[in-house]
Every structure is written in C-alpha cells, then in structure tokens.
Design a protein around this motif. Sequence first.
Motif, mmCIF file in Angstrom:
data_model
loop_
_atom_site.group_PDB
_atom_site.id
_atom_site.type_symbol
_atom_site.label_atom_id
_atom_site.label_comp_id
_atom_site.label_asym_id
_atom_site.label_seq_id
_atom_site.Cartn_x
_atom_site.Cartn_y
_atom_site.Cartn_z
ATOM 1 N N PHE A 128 -18.278 -35.505 68.688
ATOM 2 C CA PHE A 128 -17.391 -36.027 69.714
ATOM 3 C C PHE A 128 -17.495 -37.553 69.695
ATOM 4 C CE2 PHE A 128 -17.658 -31.670 71.007
ATOM 5 C CZ PHE A 128 -16.458 -31.419 71.675
ATOM 6 N N LEU A 129 -16.456 -38.201 69.197
ATOM 7 C CA LEU A 129 -16.485 -39.635 68.910
ATOM 8 C C LEU A 129 -15.747 -40.431 69.970
ATOM 9 C CD1 LEU A 129 -15.568 -39.452 65.103
ATOM 10 C CD2 LEU A 129 -17.854 -39.358 66.136
ATOM 11 N N THR A 130 -16.353 -41.522 70.428
ATOM 12 C CA THR A 130 -15.613 -42.492 71.222
ATOM 13 C C THR A 130 -14.868 -43.424 70.282
ATOM 14 O OG1 THR A 130 -17.546 -43.946 71.299
ATOM 15 C CG2 THR A 130 -17.218 -42.459 73.170
ATOM 16 N N GLY A 131 -13.723 -43.926 70.738
ATOM 17 C CA GLY A 131 -12.938 -44.823 69.901
ATOM 18 C C GLY A 131 -13.688 -46.088 69.542
ATOM 19 N N LYS A 132 -14.467 -46.622 70.468
ATOM 20 C CA LYS A 132 -15.209 -47.849 70.196
ATOM 21 C C LYS A 132 -16.346 -47.614 69.213
ATOM 22 C CE LYS A 132 -13.925 -50.332 74.366
ATOM 23 N NZ LYS A 132 -14.341 -51.144 75.525
ATOM 24 N N TRP A 133 -16.920 -46.427 69.207
ATOM 25 C CA TRP A 133 -17.936 -46.107 68.188
ATOM 26 C C TRP A 133 -17.284 -46.054 66.811
ATOM 27 C CZ3 TRP A 133 -19.311 -42.642 64.413
ATOM 28 C CH2 TRP A 133 -20.668 -42.554 64.064
ATOM 29 N N VAL A 134 -16.138 -45.434 66.735
ATOM 30 C CA VAL A 134 -15.414 -45.364 65.462
ATOM 31 C C VAL A 134 -15.085 -46.763 64.957
ATOM 32 C CG1 VAL A 134 -13.242 -44.648 64.376
ATOM 33 C CG2 VAL A 134 -14.453 -43.075 65.895
ATOM 34 N N GLN A 135 -14.613 -47.626 65.827
ATOM 35 C CA GLN A 135 -14.261 -48.982 65.417
ATOM 36 C C GLN A 135 -15.486 -49.777 64.993
ATOM 37 O OE1 GLN A 135 -12.146 -50.342 68.920
ATOM 38 N NE2 GLN A 135 -10.169 -49.598 68.148
ATOM 39 N N ARG A 136 -16.636 -49.486 65.581
ATOM 40 C CA ARG A 136 -17.866 -50.200 65.207
ATOM 41 C C ARG A 136 -18.434 -49.663 63.897
ATOM 42 N NH1 ARG A 136 -20.317 -54.898 67.385
ATOM 43 N NH2 ARG A 136 -22.270 -55.111 66.241
ATOM 44 N N TYR A 137 -18.256 -48.369 63.644
ATOM 45 C CA TYR A 137 -18.834 -47.737 62.453
ATOM 46 C C TYR A 137 -17.749 -47.023 61.642
ATOM 47 C CZ TYR A 137 -23.200 -48.505 65.012
ATOM 48 O OH TYR A 137 -24.256 -49.071 65.701
ATOM 49 N N PRO A 138 -16.798 -47.764 61.086
ATOM 50 C CA PRO A 138 -15.704 -47.111 60.347
ATOM 51 C C PRO A 138 -16.164 -46.397 59.087
ATOM 52 C CG PRO A 138 -15.612 -49.503 60.090
ATOM 53 C CD PRO A 138 -16.626 -49.228 61.140
ATOM 54 N N GLU A 139 -17.126 -46.976 58.356
ATOM 55 C CA GLU A 139 -17.589 -46.319 57.130
ATOM 56 C C GLU A 139 -18.301 -45.014 57.447
ATOM 57 O OE1 GLU A 139 -18.332 -49.454 57.945
ATOM 58 O OE2 GLU A 139 -17.186 -50.671 56.495
ATOM 59 N N ARG A 149 -17.887 -29.649 56.326
ATOM 60 C CA ARG A 149 -18.648 -28.874 57.318
ATOM 61 C C ARG A 149 -18.632 -29.516 58.703
ATOM 62 N NH1 ARG A 149 -21.539 -28.581 52.580
ATOM 63 N NH2 ARG A 149 -21.849 -26.457 51.766
ATOM 64 N N PHE A 150 -18.041 -30.716 58.805
ATOM 65 C CA PHE A 150 -18.022 -31.429 60.074
ATOM 66 C C PHE A 150 -16.625 -31.413 60.694
ATOM 67 C CE2 PHE A 150 -21.570 -34.487 58.442
ATOM 68 C CZ PHE A 150 -22.506 -33.482 58.583
ATOM 69 N N GLU A 151 -16.570 -31.216 62.000
ATOM 70 C CA GLU A 151 -15.337 -31.361 62.766
ATOM 71 C C GLU A 151 -15.411 -32.635 63.612
ATOM 72 O OE1 GLU A 151 -13.675 -26.878 63.696
ATOM 73 O OE2 GLU A 151 -15.171 -27.730 65.060
ATOM 74 N N LEU A 152 -14.247 -33.237 63.854
ATOM 75 C CA LEU A 152 -14.165 -34.447 64.663
ATOM 76 C C LEU A 152 -13.439 -34.144 65.972
ATOM 77 C CD1 LEU A 152 -13.214 -37.068 61.916
ATOM 78 C CD2 LEU A 152 -15.475 -36.214 62.563
ATOM 79 N N ALA A 153 -14.009 -34.615 67.079
ATOM 80 C CA ALA A 153 -13.437 -34.381 68.400
ATOM 81 C C ALA A 153 -13.468 -35.687 69.191
ATOM 82 C CB ALA A 153 -14.208 -33.270 69.116
ATOM 83 N N ASN A 154 -12.925 -35.649 70.389
ATOM 84 C CA ASN A 154 -12.625 -36.840 71.194
ATOM 85 C C ASN A 154 -13.590 -36.948 72.376
ATOM 86 O OD1 ASN A 154 -11.348 -38.664 73.051
ATOM 87 N ND2 ASN A 154 -9.360 -38.216 72.156
ATOM 88 N N HIS A 155 -14.164 -38.157 72.554
ATOM 89 C CA HIS A 155 -15.100 -38.405 73.660
ATOM 90 C C HIS A 155 -14.697 -39.647 74.457
ATOM 91 C CE1 HIS A 155 -18.684 -37.647 75.877
ATOM 92 N NE2 HIS A 155 -19.442 -38.575 75.332
ATOM 93 N N THR A 156 -13.408 -39.927 74.534
ATOM 94 C CA THR A 156 -12.786 -41.084 75.191
ATOM 95 C C THR A 156 -12.907 -42.330 74.322
ATOM 96 O OG1 THR A 156 -14.660 -42.001 76.475
ATOM 97 C CG2 THR A 156 -13.418 -40.142 77.447
ATOM 98 N N PHE A 157 -12.280 -43.401 74.774
ATOM 99 C CA PHE A 157 -12.284 -44.649 74.015
ATOM 100 C C PHE A 157 -13.561 -45.451 74.254
ATOM 101 C CE2 PHE A 157 -11.021 -49.189 73.547
ATOM 102 C CZ PHE A 157 -10.848 -49.169 72.168
ATOM 103 N N GLY A 158 -13.917 -45.648 75.525
ATOM 104 C CA GLY A 158 -15.073 -46.498 75.814
ATOM 105 C C GLY A 158 -16.115 -45.884 76.721
ATOM 106 N N HIS A 159 -16.160 -44.540 76.776
ATOM 107 C CA HIS A 159 -17.193 -43.814 77.515
ATOM 108 C C HIS A 159 -17.279 -44.246 78.973
ATOM 109 C CE1 HIS A 159 -21.188 -41.767 78.041
ATOM 110 N NE2 HIS A 159 -20.628 -40.946 77.182
ATOM 111 N N GLN A 160 -16.123 -44.375 79.609
ATOM 112 C CA GLN A 160 -16.079 -44.648 81.039
ATOM 113 C C GLN A 160 -16.033 -43.344 81.827
ATOM 114 O OE1 GLN A 160 -12.582 -47.406 80.388
ATOM 115 N NE2 GLN A 160 -13.629 -48.570 81.973
ATOM 116 N N ALA A 161 -16.416 -43.424 83.090
ATOM 117 C CA ALA A 161 -16.456 -42.242 83.937
ATOM 118 C C ALA A 161 -15.055 -41.886 84.439
ATOM 119 C CB ALA A 161 -17.380 -42.483 85.121
#
Length: 292
Positions: A128-139, A149-161
């Motif tokens: 479950f990836l946040t958008g800002k994590w993806v942008q920080r670690y694109p590789e 074997r891996f699935e990608l899912a959504n954990h919001t853009f910036g992990h706000q409540a």
Amino acid sequence: MRLPSAVPGLLAAAAVLLAACGVEADEPVFVAASTTSAAAPATTAPPAPPSASPSPTAPPGRPGQTKPGLLPPVVDHGPRTGNLVALTFDADMTDRMLAQLDKGSVTSYANVRIIEMLERDQVPATFFLTGKWVQRYPELTARLAGNPRFELANHTFGHQAFTAGCYDLPRIPSAAMTEDVAKTFKIIERYGGRQTRYFRFPGLCHDRAALRAMSPLGLTVVDGDVVSGDPFATSWKPIVNAVLKKVKPGSVIILHVTEANARFTDEALPHILRGLAERGLQPATLSEVLAG
C-alpha cells in the motif's frame, strides 16, 4: 464489531435483497469478503507526473474494483477456509518524514532488506503505497511493480488523517479527500505491474463521510484483522507475537516497509514466515486471499 464486507459479485446480490427490506442501495453491505481476479502480468514504466483530476474509473477486472457511486466495501479479512494469508506492507510518507530525509536526520523510509527477503524467498505480498513515497523512491517502486508476485495498492498521497483524532496525523480537508486518492492511483499506475483498486486509510481511520468521499472511485477499502504494531515496537519479538497470536486462514496482516519508523520489521519477518509455515499457512497476494 464490523464484519468483513463484500466486493463486486456479492454486492449486487446483497443490494437486491436489501432493497426488498427497504435499505438504500448506497448503504455498505457487510458479508464475507471476496474479490476479482489478479491483474495483468507485471511491467514497468518510468515515473511521470500524474494528472491532477480525479479518475473515477479503472480498467475492468482489477482486484478490488467496485461500482462507482456506491459506498465502497470495507474488508477486514478473506474467507476463513483454506490456508492463505495476505502479507501487506504500508509505505507511509508525510511532509514531516520528507523534511527529516532532506535534513539528514533520518537515513531511509524504505526498508530494502524486506523487499530483498521477499524476492529471495519468492514470497507474494501487497504494498500500500503513498504517492509521496513513490515520488521519493521511484526506482524502488519500479522494482516492486516489476515483480509478478507483488501487488500495488493505494495508501493516500501524503498519509494525512481522514477523520479527527487519528493518532497525531494532520487532517486532510474533506473537500480534498477524493482528489487525494484519485491522484495517488494515477501516480502508482504509471509503473504498471499488478495494479489494484485496493485502498487503505492512514491509521485505518475512516467514518461514513470518508467512505462517501471514496464512492466515486470504485475501490475496496482494506483494513486488516492482524495489526502487527511494528511502527511502535522496540524489538522484533513483539511484532512476531502480535502476528502469530492473531493470524488465521484468510487474515490480512498489516506491516510497514518504512525503515526508520518501523525499525524491526525486517528482523521480525523471517520469524513470521517461519511461524506461518509451522501453522500450515501460506502467504499470498491480497487478491488471492480475498478470493478464497
């Protein structure tokens, strides 16, 4: 206590029955969980800026995809039959975490040792990836997307409540909730691989208003029935104990791949995998577990 909810196939049948009882169609339906089939084989693509506009639809057949316009189902676990369990890893990233990285006070919020272990042992997992994590670690994101074997899912853009009082997370404005999650899907989709329409709220904090904000996006909300507590652990043993004490067939295990604020997850993981094997339980992707 909330029971696990249905996904597309069961939702339609349940909606017909509920309509006969006078329940409105946009009410959440809580029955045994299931999901759609796995997505296409993994591919990778270079990172690119996402579109700012929400995208309420997705290619048909993605795991977790539901009908836009209804309250999304909320799933805690899959069927309690068989021997499959889901290892899910949250990749949080807030503005505060980014500032720590920029200042050098924190070295990494990406635990590569976990990914290497899963790759070496050929263990399926869902991230479950946040958008800002993806942008920080694109590789690293491309590496995850490139593993079939891996699935990608959504954990919001910036992990706000998405609700008040959700740990110490800053709260996102209500009007920005839909856009935040839609934008994150677009960011993740650039990388290809096994894309899903699964979504997890930060801190598992959600209410009816937050669920309504997700209704245009055609997704499934995934909480989990086994919370490892790894961000708060001071050693690997409590993480292992928390998982193995609660895990059952169909469980959704919540772990973190954010190294600096989940420092012992990589040490705990081999013990967790060994304990699952001793109990006859087998890790699988989230879509496989929810499908039973």
